[in-house]
Design an enzyme around this catalytic site. Structure first.
Site, mmCIF file in Angstrom:
data_model
loop_
_atom_site.group_PDB
_atom_site.id
_atom_site.type_symbol
_atom_site.label_atom_id
_atom_site.label_comp_id
_atom_site.label_asym_id
_atom_site.label_seq_id
_atom_site.Cartn_x
_atom_site.Cartn_y
_atom_site.Cartn_z
ATOM 1 N N LYS A 182 0.842 -1.205 0.000
ATOM 2 C CA LYS A 182 0.000 0.000 0.000
ATOM 3 C C LYS A 182 0.875 1.253 0.000
ATOM 4 C CE LYS A 182 -3.919 1.904 2.686
ATOM 5 N NZ LYS A 182 -4.704 1.769 3.944
ATOM 6 N N SER A 228 -9.654 2.194 3.130
ATOM 7 C CA SER A 228 -8.824 2.924 2.205
ATOM 8 C C SER A 228 -7.900 2.045 1.364
ATOM 9 C CB SER A 228 -7.957 3.921 2.988
ATOM 10 O OG SER A 228 -7.092 3.239 3.888
ATOM 11 N N SER A 245 -9.523 -0.304 7.302
ATOM 12 C CA SER A 245 -9.035 -0.231 5.918
ATOM 13 C C SER A 245 -8.320 -1.466 5.389
ATOM 14 C CB SER A 245 -8.113 0.968 5.753
ATOM 15 O OG SER A 245 -8.881 2.138 5.795
#
Ligand code: GLN
Length: 503
Positions: free
Chosen positions: A80, A155, A179
């Site tokens: 990420k 997210s 997330s």
């Protein structure tokens, strides 16, 4: 699509160890898959193909020389974009960091590199990890591989979509309010938020420091355990890192796969079901409970009355911490700098940079957080939210006296349509009702797919455990995965579903 992209990370690792395939072949297969489908999915912000192949070649050479390697050596991984990677652009999904090349690696990235996992690239995310759909990214939407018109969660939608679309067997996410788990739920992947302090936060671009945790995103429970053991454990560079060995996570997953839960008490959280939850989500949840009961688990109901206030407390604590953490993006130190033409004082540069560099959701939370922390309102908002946080922690303590693990649906609905909730922040925030309590209390949580809803989309089942008992997540998660496997013939993403992108 190459078979190498369809198998679990554990299975790929076995083929590598047996020298049936090389890491270069496995890495190239994933890079080819990315080239084929990422135009439609947009899971990646950066693909670091050359570096990944170089790592792969190095691992192959070391293996050929008979060196003893980490179990996951040579298995590619996606990271990420909120995690800093030396020499590889890291933006946290924000314009304000566009072009920023970190001079160092996060601890978890150091561990990944030391173990020889080729890093395929950086994945898309909501700006500074604020959101539940990845639509707040400054770099465009990520699409859910199950239905390209739908959100991949957020997210960490990029990491979840990459794993669900067979672009990567493993990915790293971060979970501040859900997330990792909510994107896992809506993409049919497995996602784990470790105990707070269980994985180093050194080199994570902070959203809310008292809530943030990095963790694995995978296609099976065992794969998550393998990755969690690799990235977890004490780090002196993170003062909140737990200075104790991790529990035996892989062993717990292996034990769980035998699907014997005799004597395990599973607590169903009364407050996290019913109203607001999609019928198909509740139906899969009930069926999974029956499977656990069939495997010998004792199902009890527990009440956590203060969970009702978790969302409200979170949206005071998170913006307060975020407003402070984001103060460092001032146009002087990192990434973007906007210099107004007339009178470019430091203050005006700062204001112009932040005005252009931050998106609307980030500005909304900075304003909210600054307000909640202001002298006149501190007690009424931030102070009260911290008291509620304590009550939620006490609810967990009481519930874990009655049960070894707690369970709930991970998210109230399956993946919604892109654009559906974008103009309604409160509707967006509600996606995390079931995941946020764990962050507020620091306890670990796992989401695994528990089947498809009537709309044909994946449903997530959440398992929560007491702090530092992450092994329980893996035992119960692996048991449910094995029990479901008997029903539908394999972990969801290994049984080759008709993903839109695969057609
Ligand atoms: N969706 C939640 C939020 O917007 C969770 C974010 C996260 O876990 N990073 O804050």
């Amino acid at each position: 699509m190459s078979d190498l992209t369809r198998i679990s990370a554990a299975a790929l690792a076995e083929k590598l160890t047996a020298k049936e395939v090389s890491s270069v072949e496995a890495t190239q297969a994933h890079l080819d898959r990315i080239a084929d489908v990422d135009g439609a999915i947009h899971a990646f912000l950066q693909v670091s193909g050359d570096a990944a192949l170089a790592t792969a070649a190095d691992v192959d050479a070391r293996r050929a020389a008979g060196e003893s390697l980490h179990a996951l050596a040579g298995v590619p991984i996606a990271v990420k974009d909120v995690v800093v990677t030396k020499g590889l652009e890291t933006t946290a999904g924000s314009r304000i960091l566009e072009g920023w090349i970190p001079p160092y690696d996060a601890t978890l990235v150091e561990r990944i590199k030391a173990a020889g996992l080729p890093i395929l690239g950086k994945t898309n995310m909501d700006e500074f990890a604020m959101g539940s759909s990845t639509e707040h990214s400054a770099y465009g939407n990520t699409h859910n591989p199950w239905d390209l018109d739908r959100i991949p969660g957020g997210s960490g939608g990029g990491s979840a979509a990459a794993v669900a679309a067979y672009e990567a067997p493993l990915a790293i996410g971060t979970d501040t309010g859900g997330s990792i788990r909510q994107p896992a739920a809506v993409t049919g992947t497995v996602g784990v938020k470790p105990t707070y302090g269980g994985v180093s936060r050194y080199g994570l671009i902070a959203l809310a420091s008292s809530l943030d945790q990095a963790g694995p995103v995978t296609r099976t429970v065992l794969d998550s355990a393998l990755l969690h053991e690799l990235i977890g454990g004490h780090d002196p560079r993170d003062s909140t890192s737990i200075d104790e060995p991790l529990p035996a996570l892989v062993a717990a997953a292996q034990q769980g796969a035998k699907a014997d839960l005799t004597g395990v008490r599973v607590g169903v959280i009364r407050e996290l079901q019913g109203e607001g939850y999609q019928p198909g989500v509740l139906a899969r949840f009930e069926e999974s409970l029956e499977l656990l009961r069939g495997a010998g688990a004792q199902i009890v109901e527990v009440s956590c009355p203060h969970f009702t206030y978790a969302l409200a407390a979170y949206y005071l604590i998170l913006p307060a911490e975020a407003s402070s953490n984001l103060a460092k993006f001032d146009g002087m130190r990192f990434g973007l700098r906007v210099v107004p033409e007339d009178n470019p004082t430091a203050e005006r540069v700062m204001s112009a940079t932040r005005g252009q560099g931050f998106g609307d959701e980030v500005k909304r939370r900075i304003i909210l957080g600054t307000y909640a922390l202001s002298a006149g309102y501190y007690d009424a908002y931030y102070g009260s939210a911290q008291k509620v946080r304590t009550l939620i922690q006490r609810d967990f303590t009481a519930a874990f006296e009655a049960a070894d693990v707690l369970v709930s649906p991970t998210a109230p609905t399956t993946a919604f349509k892109l654009g559906e909730k974008l103009d309604d922040p409160l509707a967006m925030y509600l996606n995390d009702v079931a995941t946020i309590p764990a962050n507020l209390a620091g306890v670990p949580g796992l989401s695994l797919p528990s089947g498809l809803s009537d709309d044909g989309l994946p449903v997530g089942f959440q398992v929560l455990a007491p702090a530092k008992a992450d092994d329980r997540l893996y035992r119960v998660g692996a048991a449910l995965e094995a029990l479901l496997e008997n029903e539908w013939g394999g972990p969801l993403l290994l049984k080759a579903p008709e993903l839109e992108v695969a057609r």
